[in-house]
Design an enzyme around this catalytic site. Structure first.
Site, short mmCIF file in Angstrom:
data_model
loop_
_atom_site.label_atom_id
_atom_site.label_comp_id
_atom_site.label_asym_id
_atom_site.label_seq_id
_atom_site.Cartn_x
_atom_site.Cartn_y
_atom_site.Cartn_z
N GLY A 12 21.41 34.67 -4.54
CA GLY A 12 20.59 34.32 -5.69
C GLY A 12 21.24 33.19 -6.48
O GLY A 12 22.40 32.81 -6.21
N LEU A 13 20.52 32.68 -7.44
CA LEU A 13 20.99 31.55 -8.23
C LEU A 13 22.20 31.92 -9.09
O LEU A 13 22.46 33.10 -9.34
CB LEU A 13 19.86 31.07 -9.16
CG LEU A 13 18.60 30.53 -8.47
CD1 LEU A 13 17.52 30.24 -9.51
CD2 LEU A 13 18.91 29.29 -7.66
N SER A 14 22.88 30.89 -9.55
CA SER A 14 24.00 31.10 -10.47
C SER A 14 23.52 31.82 -11.72
O SER A 14 22.48 31.47 -12.28
CB SER A 14 24.59 29.73 -10.85
OG SER A 14 25.59 29.89 -11.81
N GLY A 15 24.23 32.84 -12.12
CA GLY A 15 23.87 33.58 -13.32
C GLY A 15 22.80 34.64 -13.11
O GLY A 15 22.42 35.34 -14.05
N ALA A 16 22.32 34.78 -11.87
CA ALA A 16 21.24 35.74 -11.62
C ALA A 16 21.73 37.19 -11.75
O ALA A 16 20.94 38.09 -12.05
CB ALA A 16 20.63 35.51 -10.23
N GLY A 17 23.02 37.41 -11.50
CA GLY A 17 23.55 38.77 -11.64
C GLY A 17 24.29 39.29 -10.41
O GLY A 17 24.60 40.48 -10.33
N LYS A 18 24.60 38.41 -9.46
CA LYS A 18 25.25 38.85 -8.22
C LYS A 18 26.60 39.51 -8.50
O LYS A 18 26.89 40.59 -8.00
CB LYS A 18 25.47 37.65 -7.27
CG LYS A 18 24.18 36.94 -6.88
CD LYS A 18 24.45 35.73 -5.99
CE LYS A 18 25.29 34.66 -6.65
NZ LYS A 18 24.66 34.03 -7.84
N SER A 86 24.83 31.40 -1.63
CA SER A 86 24.33 31.30 -0.23
C SER A 86 22.88 30.82 -0.18
O SER A 86 21.97 31.58 0.15
CB SER A 86 24.52 32.64 0.51
OG SER A 86 24.14 33.77 -0.22
#
Ligand code: ADP
Length: 186
Positions: A12-18, A86
């Site tokens: 997922g995008l940067s800051g999405a919560g991964k 990714s």
């Protein structure tokens, strides 16, 4: 408690919560007695992938390295959690094909919500054109076509997203179902 290893791949995008979800998942697995390792994107880039940049080629190399280590861990009975942007679908699928047990989690939130959240202050700069190759703004992000789990972090709490992932893993037998609280007393 014996269980089979697998790779839990958060994308997922940067800051999405991964990273947030990956740490919570790791804690949860440890508390349940499972062996787990976390390959966090930012951390990997300072060790395993030191020196790599953000071109497509370097991003792919980073993802392949993370995938390789995750595969080794998973086949030795460890739950390997990865938390890297990714961004390329083909490269994620290439890693998936190397695995026996692979669970892709799409940590989804629209750029507008992430820009609002802007945990690291990066979206503001990226949207102002100051960061080239910023995923979702000035670089591509290819959402998974068929992820095993999707969490919508712009409208779920961390606990809700965590529950959605754990429920999938329990339903599919990757981990044992937790006995409901109080079930023993009935
Ligand atoms: P990433 O690792 O994808 O770059 P981070 O985990 O570092 O993202 O940051 C995500 C931020 O979003 C954190 O501040 C976290 O508390 C917040 N957040 C809000 N809702 C959620 C959710 N449902 N799942 C994960 N993080 C969430």
């Amino acid at each position: 408690m014996p269980h089979k290893g697998f790779t839990l791949w958060l994308t997922g995008l940067s800051g999405a919560g991964k990273s947030t979800l990956a740490h919570r998942l790791a804690r949860e697995f440890r508390e349940r007695g499972y062996r787990t390792e976390l390959l966090d994107g930012d951390e990997v880039r300072t060790h395993l992938s030191a020196g790599l940049g953000f071109s497509r080629q370097d991003r792919d190399t980073n993802v392949r390295r993370i995938g390789f280590v995750a595969k080794l861990l998973a086949r030795n009975g460890v739950i390997a959690i990865t938390a890297a942007i990714s961004p390329y679908r083909d490269t994620r699928n290439e890693v998936r094909r190397e695995h026996r047990d692979f669970v892709e989690v799409f940590v989804d939130a629209p750029v507008a919500a992430l820009a609002e959240r802007d945990v690291k202050g990066l979206y503001r700069r990226a949207l102002a054109g100051q960061i080239p190759n910023f995923t979702g703004v000035s670089d591509p992000y290819e959402a998974p076509a068929n992820p095993e789990v999707t969490v919508h972090t712009d409208r779920e709490t961390v606990d809700e997203s965590l529950d959605a992932i754990l429920t999938y893993l329990e339903d599919k037998g990757f981990i044992d179902a937790e006995a409901p609280v109080g079930a023993g007393g009935l």
